[in-house]
Design an enzyme around this catalytic site. Structure first.
Site, PDB file in Angstrom:
ATOM      1  N   LYS A 235       7.314   1.147 -13.162  1.00  0.00           N
ATOM      2  CA  LYS A 235       8.530   1.314 -13.959  1.00  0.00           C
ATOM      3  C   LYS A 235       8.251   1.210 -15.459  1.00  0.00           C
ATOM      4  O   LYS A 235       7.205   0.734 -15.884  1.00  0.00           O
ATOM      5  CB  LYS A 235       9.590   0.315 -13.509  1.00  0.00           C
ATOM      6  CG  LYS A 235      10.133   0.669 -12.126  1.00  0.00           C
ATOM      7  CD  LYS A 235      11.335  -0.151 -11.735  1.00  0.00           C
ATOM      8  CE  LYS A 235      11.909   0.354 -10.413  1.00  0.00           C
ATOM      9  NZ  LYS A 235      13.046  -0.460  -9.961  1.00  0.00           N
ATOM     10  N   ARG A 274       8.533  -3.406  -2.913  1.00  0.00           N
ATOM     11  CA  ARG A 274       8.706  -1.947  -2.835  1.00  0.00           C
ATOM     12  C   ARG A 274       7.738  -1.281  -3.796  1.00  0.00           C
ATOM     13  O   ARG A 274       7.700  -1.617  -4.981  1.00  0.00           O
ATOM     14  CB  ARG A 274      10.153  -1.589  -3.175  1.00  0.00           C
ATOM     15  CG  ARG A 274      10.521  -0.131  -3.006  1.00  0.00           C
ATOM     16  CD  ARG A 274      12.007   0.068  -3.290  1.00  0.00           C
ATOM     17  NE  ARG A 274      12.437   1.453  -3.073  1.00  0.00           N
ATOM     18  CZ  ARG A 274      12.408   2.401  -3.990  1.00  0.00           C
ATOM     19  NH1 ARG A 274      11.966   2.114  -5.223  1.00  0.00           N
ATOM     20  NH2 ARG A 274      12.821   3.627  -3.712  1.00  0.00           N
TER      21      ARG A 274
END
Length: 297
Positions: A235, A274
């Site tokens: 991210k 995740r």
């Protein structure tokens, strides 16, 4: 392993098949592999839009140790255009059917906030619904999950799809996320959902500083009595922490930074991770978990 995590609430049962997500285990944490069947996801958009490509990708992640495959039919990247429920279902359901047939024991999660997509995917064989809006937009999602005895992941976010990643202002981001997750748990409980996990929403409406604070505060969310999922993979905040706010490192160069944040989260109690990088994350967590368990002996 601490006795305080022995409660059944840390085990995702029902359709999820009794996945033990208590903190402090020797494998570190269970890994959820990301399978984007979208043309526009930030990391791998367009690579797995065909059923054949998606099944091949899922097979690789399962062989590398993924405990869950998380299938997404709508991108949540900044500026992504929302898609209709019909289009999302058309992307997701054939993949669920193919994976359920080829890998009947695999746990399949659906990354959706739309109740009709969730219902279609559950009927096709999915086991878990991963709602990035935490039941805010469609509280009736909880009833759909409960009716199928499925597990539900509720994530903290603010705003609406297309703008979920826009930074917000918080008096205290940890308090805000904890309170939001507690409210989502209460909604799910009231609807009869038996198996709930929570996600602090790393990267959704938070600044880089906010996101790093959340990783440090995972134990605060564990105290809500549910398994904690963290999703930090590649991210932008990882890129900015490795580079600068104006010049983050490229997506392809964020693995080690992702693992660094993951280590802190797992040390503080996260039981689910995740990621796009299943093999590296499974190996990393296996050694981290054994190290942490050995230190308690």
């Amino acid at each position: 392993m601490s006795d305080s995590y022995a409660a059944p609430s840390f085990v995702l049962g029902g359709r999820a098949g009794g996945l033990d997500a208590r903190p402090g285990q020797a494998h570190g944490a269970h890994v959820m592999g990301i399978l984007n069947v979208t043309p526009d996801s930030f990391s791998d958009g367009g690579r797995y839009v065909s059923v054949e490509a998606a099944v091949s990708r899922a097979a690789a992640m399962l062989s590398n140790g993924a405990a869950i495959i998380d299938i997404g039919g709508e991108s949540t990247r900044p500026g992504a255009d929302p898609v209709s429920a019909g289009e999302e279902a058309d992307r997701v359901v054939p993949v669920v059917e193919a994976l359920h047939e080829r890998f009947p024991d695999a746990r399949l999660s659906i990354d959706t906030y739309k109740p009709s997509v969730a219902a279609a995917a559950l009927e096709a064989g999915a086991h878990i619904i991963n709602d990035v809006t935490g039941l805010r937009l469609h509280p009736e999602m909880a009833a759909v999950v409960a009716a199928h005895d499925a597990a539900l992941i509720v994530m903290h976010s603010v705003g609406t799809p297309g703008g979920l990643t826009a930074p917000q202002r918080y008096d205290d981001v940890v308090d805000a996320v904890r309170d939001g997750l507690a409210s989502a748990i209460a909604r799910a409980d009231a609807a009869g959902v038996q198996h709930i996990a929570i996600d602090p929403g790393f990267g959704f409406g938070k600044t880089t500083r906010d996101n790093l604070r959340l990783m440090h505060a995972v134990d605060t969310f564990v105290a809500l009595g549910r398994p904690v999922l963290v999703g930090v993979s590649r991210k932008s905040s990882i890129g900015k922490a490795l580079g600068t706010e104006d010049e983050p490192v490229p997506v392809a160069e964020r693995l080690f930074g992702t693992l660094g944040a993951t280590a802190v989260a797992v040390q503080r109690g996260a039981g689910l991770v995740r990621t796009h990088d299943v093999a590296a994350t499974v190996d990393f967590l296996r050694v981290l978990g054994q190290t942490l368990v050995s230190g308690e002996a």
